[in-house]
Motif scaffolding. Structure first.
Motif, short mmCIF file in Angstrom:
data_model
loop_
_atom_site.label_atom_id
_atom_site.label_comp_id
_atom_site.label_asym_id
_atom_site.label_seq_id
_atom_site.Cartn_x
_atom_site.Cartn_y
_atom_site.Cartn_z
N GLU A 141 78.39 53.87 64.35
CA GLU A 141 78.93 55.12 64.89
C GLU A 141 79.26 55.09 66.38
OE1 GLU A 141 77.06 58.42 62.37
OE2 GLU A 141 77.10 59.11 64.44
N PRO A 142 78.35 54.60 67.24
CA PRO A 142 78.68 54.62 68.67
C PRO A 142 79.91 53.78 69.01
CG PRO A 142 76.41 53.86 68.31
CD PRO A 142 77.00 54.08 66.97
N VAL A 143 80.14 52.72 68.25
CA VAL A 143 81.33 51.90 68.50
C VAL A 143 82.57 52.74 68.22
CG1 VAL A 143 82.61 49.88 67.69
CG2 VAL A 143 80.13 49.74 67.95
N ALA A 144 82.54 53.45 67.09
CA ALA A 144 83.68 54.31 66.75
C ALA A 144 83.83 55.44 67.77
CB ALA A 144 83.48 54.90 65.34
N ALA A 145 82.69 56.04 68.18
CA ALA A 145 82.75 57.14 69.14
C ALA A 145 83.35 56.66 70.46
CB ALA A 145 81.36 57.72 69.37
N ALA A 146 82.95 55.47 70.89
CA ALA A 146 83.44 54.95 72.17
C ALA A 146 84.95 54.69 72.11
CB ALA A 146 82.69 53.67 72.53
N ILE A 147 85.39 54.12 71.01
CA ILE A 147 86.84 53.87 70.87
C ILE A 147 87.57 55.21 70.82
CG2 ILE A 147 88.62 52.95 69.32
CD1 ILE A 147 86.68 50.70 68.65
N GLY A 148 87.00 56.16 70.09
CA GLY A 148 87.61 57.50 70.00
C GLY A 148 87.67 58.19 71.35
N ALA A 149 86.70 57.88 72.22
CA ALA A 149 86.69 58.49 73.55
C ALA A 149 87.59 57.72 74.52
CB ALA A 149 85.27 58.55 74.09
N GLY A 150 88.21 56.64 74.00
CA GLY A 150 89.14 55.89 74.83
C GLY A 150 88.51 54.86 75.75
N LEU A 151 87.26 54.46 75.46
CA LEU A 151 86.59 53.48 76.33
C LEU A 151 87.03 52.05 76.01
CD1 LEU A 151 83.03 55.02 76.28
CD2 LEU A 151 84.37 54.50 78.32
N PRO A 152 87.23 51.23 77.04
CA PRO A 152 87.60 49.84 76.81
C PRO A 152 86.36 49.01 76.49
CG PRO A 152 87.57 50.33 79.16
CD PRO A 152 87.11 51.57 78.46
N ILE A 153 85.89 49.10 75.26
CA ILE A 153 84.56 48.54 74.96
C ILE A 153 84.52 47.02 74.89
CG2 ILE A 153 83.76 50.59 73.75
CD1 ILE A 153 84.09 48.89 71.15
N ASP A 154 85.68 46.37 74.82
CA ASP A 154 85.66 44.92 74.74
C ASP A 154 85.44 44.25 76.10
OD1 ASP A 154 85.88 44.54 71.95
OD2 ASP A 154 87.99 45.11 72.04
N GLU A 155 85.51 45.03 77.16
CA GLU A 155 85.30 44.47 78.50
C GLU A 155 83.84 44.07 78.72
OE1 GLU A 155 86.38 47.22 81.53
OE2 GLU A 155 88.47 47.29 80.87
N PRO A 156 83.61 43.11 79.61
CA PRO A 156 82.23 42.76 79.93
C PRO A 156 81.64 43.75 80.93
CG PRO A 156 83.74 41.33 81.10
CD PRO A 156 84.59 42.25 80.29
N LYS A 157 81.61 45.00 80.52
CA LYS A 157 81.16 46.05 81.41
C LYS A 157 80.46 47.11 80.56
CE LYS A 157 82.66 48.32 85.46
NZ LYS A 157 83.39 49.07 86.29
N GLY A 158 79.35 47.63 81.02
CA GLY A 158 78.61 48.58 80.20
C GLY A 158 79.24 49.97 80.16
N SER A 159 79.26 50.56 78.96
CA SER A 159 79.67 51.97 78.82
C SER A 159 78.57 52.69 78.06
CB SER A 159 80.92 52.13 77.96
OG SER A 159 81.86 51.15 78.18
N MET A 160 78.43 53.97 78.31
CA MET A 160 77.44 54.74 77.57
C MET A 160 78.08 55.91 76.85
SD MET A 160 73.98 56.67 78.81
CE MET A 160 72.81 55.35 78.61
N VAL A 161 77.75 56.02 75.57
CA VAL A 161 78.24 57.14 74.78
C VAL A 161 77.03 57.94 74.31
CG1 VAL A 161 79.44 57.80 72.67
CG2 VAL A 161 80.27 55.88 73.99
N VAL A 162 77.08 59.25 74.51
CA VAL A 162 76.01 60.12 74.04
C VAL A 162 76.61 61.06 73.00
CG1 VAL A 162 74.38 61.93 74.68
CG2 VAL A 162 74.73 59.99 76.20
N ASP A 163 76.19 60.90 71.75
CA ASP A 163 76.73 61.71 70.67
C ASP A 163 75.71 62.78 70.30
OD1 ASP A 163 78.87 61.44 68.09
OD2 ASP A 163 76.96 62.39 67.65
N ILE A 164 76.09 64.04 70.53
CA ILE A 164 75.18 65.14 70.22
C ILE A 164 75.63 65.75 68.89
CG2 ILE A 164 74.14 67.29 71.06
CD1 ILE A 164 74.97 66.32 73.91
N GLY A 165 74.95 65.38 67.85
CA GLY A 165 75.32 65.84 66.51
C GLY A 165 74.45 67.00 66.08
#
Ligand code: ADP
Ligand code: MG
Length: 346
Positions: A141-165
């Motif tokens: 899920e977080p991978v999908a959420a991050a892509i949906g939020a437009g984050l460049p997740i393949d980069e060697p850089k940390g991103s954080m997604v917080v999903d409040i369900g």
């Protein structure tokens, strides 16, 4: 015949966001065609369980059923609490999608929580297969959420997604196309509803139900006590605790902010602890890039501002946070070959 080429190439691909509160189904070339509560109504008679309704119809029954009927959220706390009901729900949603779009055997991509056990992943996989899928792909899920939020997740850089369900808040850190760290707490939209129920009982000696509490949160909720601009008020009716008489009270956003203080503090502290436990390179990436919210719970008025104030890191709120996961799943589905590395084994 315009569009037929596209239809025949993609339209037997579907993506499913199987959430604790809502399930969304996306069909390639068509968009989100189903968005219903993850609720199942079951009648038990002489030891036999029979599914009466699934989705919207079942949710309308919540809190209004006779003893022989039970309405359950089979994924309530982010884990599959009831395998049989989850299976039946998934089967019905896939069935409805198939009849709406006239598929025979679609390829299905399903999101599973990052913390799902191998047994749960397998159960989701098997159910979708037995509901008539030609092939089933799983993605975290977080991978999908991050892509949906437009984050460049393949980069060697940390991103954080917080999903409040509904049932949980899931915090995930991604880098190089994968989940570096994922954790979850049982505190999300439902916990906010419960906090409103407790507040109204304590302050106004009034009993209200879950659906009513959710409506109050959505219509007049706020995460911050600071008032600016026009404040929505809400009139609520319920039963007075001691005498059982009908009673009416009016609540404003400040009252609701007070009621929601507990769950909001819990979510903020959880995010903060997750950041503190990260390797320093990754946590500094996140401080720089900010935190991206997703999930329906992120729509609570002023929640982004309040989390920013408490955590001290910039918070990004997308336009439709409740659609991040399905939008990301749709993107993965549309370029399965290039994104194959994001899929996980059942
Ligand atoms: P899940 O992924 O667990 O199924 P969702 O992402 O669909 O959950 O979010 C559902 C939660 O979002 C519910 O608790 C619902 O009450 C809450 N929610 C939806 N809209 C709003 C809103 N406008 N304000 C506050 N909470 C909201
Ligand atoms: Mg979700």
């Amino acid at each position: 015949m315009f569009g037929l080429g596209i239809k025949s190439a993609f339209s037997d691909n579907i993506a499913i966001d199987l959430g604790t509160a809502n399930t969304l189904v996306y069909v390639a070339g068509r968009g989100v065609i189903l968005n219903e509560p993850s609720v199942v109504a079951i009648r038990s008679k002489g030891g036999v369980r029979e599914v009466l309704a699934v989705g919207d119809k079942a949710k309308q029954m919540l809190g209004r059923t006779p003893e022989s009927i039970e309405t359950i959220r089979p994924l309530r706390d982010g884990v599959i609490a009831d395998f049989v009901a989850t299976e039946e729900m998934l089967r019905q949603f896939i069935g409805r999608t198939k009849s709406l779009v006239e598929f025979v055997r679609p390829r299905i991509l399903i999101c599973v929580p990052a913390g799902a056990t191998p047994v749960e992943r397998r159960a989701v996989y098997e159910t979708a297969m037995s509901a008539g899928a030609r092939k089933v792909y799983l993605v975290e899920e977080p991978v999908a959420a991050a892509i949906g939020a437009g984050l460049p997740i393949d980069e060697p850089k940390g991103s954080m997604v917080v999903d409040i369900g509904g049932g949980t808040t899931d915090v995930a850190v991604l880098s190089l196309g994968g989940v570096v760290q994922a954790s979850s707490i049982r505190c999300g939209g439902n916990a906010m509803d419960e906090a409103i129920i407790r507040y109204v009982r304590r302050r106004h000696q009034l009993l209200i139900g879950e659906s009513n509490a959710e409506r109050i949160k959505i219509e007049a909720g706020s995460a911050s006590r600071a008032v600016n601009g026009e404040a929505a008020e809400i009139v609520i009716r319920g039963r007075e605790i001691r005498e059982g008489k009908p009673k009416t009270v009016v609540l404003g956003p400040q009252d609701i902010a007070e009621a929601l203080e507990g769950p909001i503090e819990k979510i903020a502290e959880f995010i903060q602890h997750t950041i503190e436990d990260l390797p320093p390179e990754i946590s500094s990436d996140i401080c720089e890039r900010g935190i991206h919210l997703s999930g329906g719970g992120a729509k609570l008025a002023k929640l982004d501002q309040e989390l920013e104030r408490r955590i001290g890191i910039e918070i990004h709120l997308p336009g439709q946070p409740e659609q991040c996961v399905i939008a990301g799943s749709a993107a993965i589905l549309q370029s399965l070959k290039e994104r194959e590395h994001l899929l996980i084994k059942p």
